[in-house]
Every structure is written in structure tokens, then in C-alpha cells.
Design a protein around this motif. Structure first.
Motif, PDB file in Angstrom:
ATOM      1  N   LYS A   1      41.934 -31.380 -37.500  1.00  0.00           N
ATOM      2  CA  LYS A   1      41.880 -29.726 -37.962  1.00  0.00           C
ATOM      3  C   LYS A   1      40.886 -29.060 -37.253  1.00  0.00           C
ATOM      4  CE  LYS A   1      43.595 -27.032 -41.615  1.00  0.00           C
ATOM      5  NZ  LYS A   1      44.063 -26.454 -42.720  1.00  0.00           N
ATOM      6  N   PHE A   2      39.592 -29.098 -37.913  1.00  0.00           N
ATOM      7  CA  PHE A   2      38.352 -28.714 -37.465  1.00  0.00           C
ATOM      8  C   PHE A   2      38.059 -28.416 -35.366  1.00  0.00           C
ATOM      9  CE2 PHE A   2      34.345 -28.218 -35.389  1.00  0.00           C
ATOM     10  CZ  PHE A   2      34.339 -27.025 -36.127  1.00  0.00           C
ATOM     11  N   GLU A   3      38.367 -29.391 -35.084  1.00  0.00           N
ATOM     12  CA  GLU A   3      37.872 -28.940 -33.735  1.00  0.00           C
ATOM     13  C   GLU A   3      39.724 -28.133 -32.950  1.00  0.00           C
ATOM     14  OE1 GLU A   3      38.778 -33.426 -31.716  1.00  0.00           O
ATOM     15  OE2 GLU A   3      37.166 -33.107 -31.234  1.00  0.00           O
ATOM     16  N   THR A   4      40.735 -28.178 -33.891  1.00  0.00           N
ATOM     17  CA  THR A   4      42.012 -27.038 -33.905  1.00  0.00           C
ATOM     18  C   THR A   4      41.756 -25.583 -33.545  1.00  0.00           C
ATOM     19  OG1 THR A   4      43.475 -29.070 -33.731  1.00  0.00           O
ATOM     20  CG2 THR A   4      44.460 -26.868 -33.714  1.00  0.00           C
ATOM     21  N   ILE A   5      40.831 -25.218 -34.945  1.00  0.00           N
ATOM     22  CA  ILE A   5      40.092 -24.392 -34.730  1.00  0.00           C
ATOM     23  C   ILE A   5      39.299 -24.057 -34.093  1.00  0.00           C
ATOM     24  CG2 ILE A   5      38.871 -22.918 -36.961  1.00  0.00           C
ATOM     25  CD1 ILE A   5      40.230 -24.512 -39.280  1.00  0.00           C
ATOM     26  N   LEU A   6      38.457 -24.728 -34.162  1.00  0.00           N
ATOM     27  CA  LEU A   6      37.360 -25.126 -33.187  1.00  0.00           C
ATOM     28  C   LEU A   6      37.809 -24.071 -31.665  1.00  0.00           C
ATOM     29  CD1 LEU A   6      34.185 -24.543 -32.013  1.00  0.00           C
ATOM     30  CD2 LEU A   6      34.890 -27.491 -31.667  1.00  0.00           C
ATOM     31  N   PHE A   7      38.804 -25.092 -30.855  1.00  0.00           N
ATOM     32  CA  PHE A   7      38.804 -25.033 -29.642  1.00  0.00           C
ATOM     33  C   PHE A   7      39.868 -23.498 -29.617  1.00  0.00           C
ATOM     34  CE2 PHE A   7      38.612 -29.065 -28.687  1.00  0.00           C
ATOM     35  CZ  PHE A   7      37.231 -28.693 -27.916  1.00  0.00           C
ATOM     36  N   ASP A   8      40.928 -22.863 -31.025  1.00  0.00           N
ATOM     37  CA  ASP A   8      41.616 -21.170 -31.107  1.00  0.00           C
ATOM     38  C   ASP A   8      40.076 -20.720 -31.042  1.00  0.00           C
ATOM     39  OD1 ASP A   8      44.635 -22.840 -31.121  1.00  0.00           O
ATOM     40  OD2 ASP A   8      44.182 -22.727 -33.363  1.00  0.00           O
ATOM     41  N   MET A   9      39.657 -20.743 -31.848  1.00  0.00           N
ATOM     42  CA  MET A   9      38.621 -19.645 -31.036  1.00  0.00           C
ATOM     43  C   MET A   9      37.402 -19.360 -30.113  1.00  0.00           C
ATOM     44  SD  MET A   9      38.218 -17.994 -34.249  1.00  0.00           S
ATOM     45  CE  MET A   9      39.914 -18.317 -34.306  1.00  0.00           C
ATOM     46  N   ILE A  10      37.621 -20.699 -29.411  1.00  0.00           N
ATOM     47  CA  ILE A  10      36.725 -20.513 -28.328  1.00  0.00           C
ATOM     48  C   ILE A  10      37.416 -19.377 -27.339  1.00  0.00           C
ATOM     49  CG2 ILE A  10      37.049 -21.723 -26.001  1.00  0.00           C
ATOM     50  CD1 ILE A  10      35.505 -24.126 -27.741  1.00  0.00           C
ATOM     51  N   ARG A  11      39.491 -20.127 -27.599  1.00  0.00           N
ATOM     52  CA  ARG A  11      40.273 -18.992 -26.372  1.00  0.00           C
ATOM     53  C   ARG A  11      40.195 -17.371 -26.765  1.00  0.00           C
ATOM     54  NH1 ARG A  11      44.603 -18.319 -27.915  1.00  0.00           N
ATOM     55  NH2 ARG A  11      45.028 -19.568 -29.893  1.00  0.00           N
ATOM     56  N   VAL A  12      39.608 -17.288 -28.087  1.00  0.00           N
ATOM     57  CA  VAL A  12      39.783 -15.913 -28.881  1.00  0.00           C
ATOM     58  C   VAL A  12      39.557 -14.885 -28.210  1.00  0.00           C
ATOM     59  CG1 VAL A  12      40.637 -14.429 -31.071  1.00  0.00           C
ATOM     60  CG2 VAL A  12      42.376 -16.925 -30.811  1.00  0.00           C
ATOM     61  N   ARG A  13      38.149 -15.863 -29.186  1.00  0.00           N
ATOM     62  CA  ARG A  13      36.542 -14.839 -28.542  1.00  0.00           C
ATOM     63  C   ARG A  13      36.350 -14.995 -27.067  1.00  0.00           C
ATOM     64  NH1 ARG A  13      36.018 -11.696 -32.357  1.00  0.00           N
ATOM     65  NH2 ARG A  13      36.419 -11.952 -34.256  1.00  0.00           N
ATOM     66  N   LYS A  14      36.459 -16.568 -26.011  1.00  0.00           N
ATOM     67  CA  LYS A  14      36.453 -16.227 -24.927  1.00  0.00           C
ATOM     68  C   LYS A  14      35.194 -16.432 -24.384  1.00  0.00           C
ATOM     69  CE  LYS A  14      39.938 -12.216 -23.256  1.00  0.00           C
ATOM     70  NZ  LYS A  14      39.995 -11.325 -23.547  1.00  0.00           N
ATOM     71  N   ILE A  15      34.984 -17.530 -25.495  1.00  0.00           N
ATOM     72  CA  ILE A  15      33.697 -18.697 -25.058  1.00  0.00           C
ATOM     73  C   ILE A  15      33.477 -18.980 -24.424  1.00  0.00           C
ATOM     74  CG2 ILE A  15      31.894 -19.727 -26.191  1.00  0.00           C
ATOM     75  CD1 ILE A  15      31.634 -17.126 -27.479  1.00  0.00           C
ATOM     76  N   GLN A  16      32.621 -19.699 -23.289  1.00  0.00           N
ATOM     77  CA  GLN A  16      32.822 -20.989 -22.467  1.00  0.00           C
ATOM     78  C   GLN A  16      32.145 -22.484 -23.810  1.00  0.00           C
ATOM     79  OE1 GLN A  16      30.582 -19.714 -19.343  1.00  0.00           O
ATOM     80  NE2 GLN A  16      32.343 -18.775 -18.745  1.00  0.00           N
ATOM     81  N   LEU A  17      32.637 -23.190 -23.889  1.00  0.00           N
ATOM     82  CA  LEU A  17      31.738 -24.939 -24.769  1.00  0.00           C
ATOM     83  C   LEU A  17      31.498 -25.543 -23.575  1.00  0.00           C
ATOM     84  CD1 LEU A  17      31.490 -25.968 -27.334  1.00  0.00           C
ATOM     85  CD2 LEU A  17      34.245 -26.879 -27.169  1.00  0.00           C
ATOM     86  N   MET A  18      30.042 -25.913 -23.952  1.00  0.00           N
ATOM     87  CA  MET A  18      29.751 -26.759 -22.600  1.00  0.00           C
ATOM     88  C   MET A  18      29.813 -28.223 -23.564  1.00  0.00           C
ATOM     89  SD  MET A  18      28.796 -24.108 -20.267  1.00  0.00           S
ATOM     90  CE  MET A  18      29.186 -23.108 -19.772  1.00  0.00           C
ATOM     91  N   GLY A  19      29.823 -28.811 -24.725  1.00  0.00           N
ATOM     92  CA  GLY A  19      29.574 -29.313 -24.924  1.00  0.00           C
ATOM     93  C   GLY A  19      29.655 -29.341 -26.484  1.00  0.00           C
TER      94      GLY A  19
END
Length: 83
Positions: free
Chosen positions: A34-52
Motif C-alpha cells: 500500500k505504501f509503495e502504491t502511494i509513493l508511486f502515485d505521488m511521484i507521478r502527481v508531483r512529477k518527482i524523479q525517483l532514483m532509489g
């Protein structure tokens, strides 16, 4: 801790660590998905680049970039923690 040393308004790469109130272990195996789902949703919404990232039971570590610099990262972290 970086205020005054770096211009946080420019694009950048940030190492982020955040924990939970009183060191609670909120990210045990059953909540990790569930946390990973939230994390990836917020990455998409906030236009963040996750490196790791590393998810521990009581805290997380992220290596993330933002074209909006610190203010973009700040909004991203607020979004995650509000859940």
C-alpha cells in the motif's frame, strides 16, 4: 539542515529520510504494498524523479530529484506523509 548552505529553489537531487511518530513500525510486510502504491502515485502527481528507495519498517530513505527544487520535494513529502 541545508537551509543557508544551498539554494533549495533550484532543480536538484535530494537524499530524504523520514520516520514515523514514536518510531512506530508502520511499514511491516502487509502495509508495504500500500505504501509503495502511494509513493508511486505521488511521484507521478508531483512529477518527482525517483532514483532509489529503501523501505524499512519504521522509516524510509529516498533519493529523488525535482525540477522545482526543495519546494517540489517538500510538497511531495507532505503528500506522502498526509496518507
Amino acid at each position: 539542515p541545508l537551509r543557508g548552505r544551498n539554494n533549495l529553489n533550484e532543480p536538484g537531487l535530494f537524499f530524504l529520510t523520514t520516520g514515523f511518530k514514536e518510531g512506530k513500525r508502520l511499514l511491516e510486510h502487509k502495509h508495504r504494498y500500500k505504501f509503495e502504491t502511494i509513493l508511486f502515485d505521488m511521484i507521478r502527481v508531483r512529477k518527482i524523479q525517483l532514483m532509489g528507495y529503501v523501505i524499512m519498517p519504521s522509516h524510509i530513505h529516498l533519493l529523488a530529484g525535482s525540477t522545482k527544487g526543495g519546494p517540489g520535494i517538500s510538497k511531495f513529502m507532505q503528500s506522502i506523509k498526509s496518507y
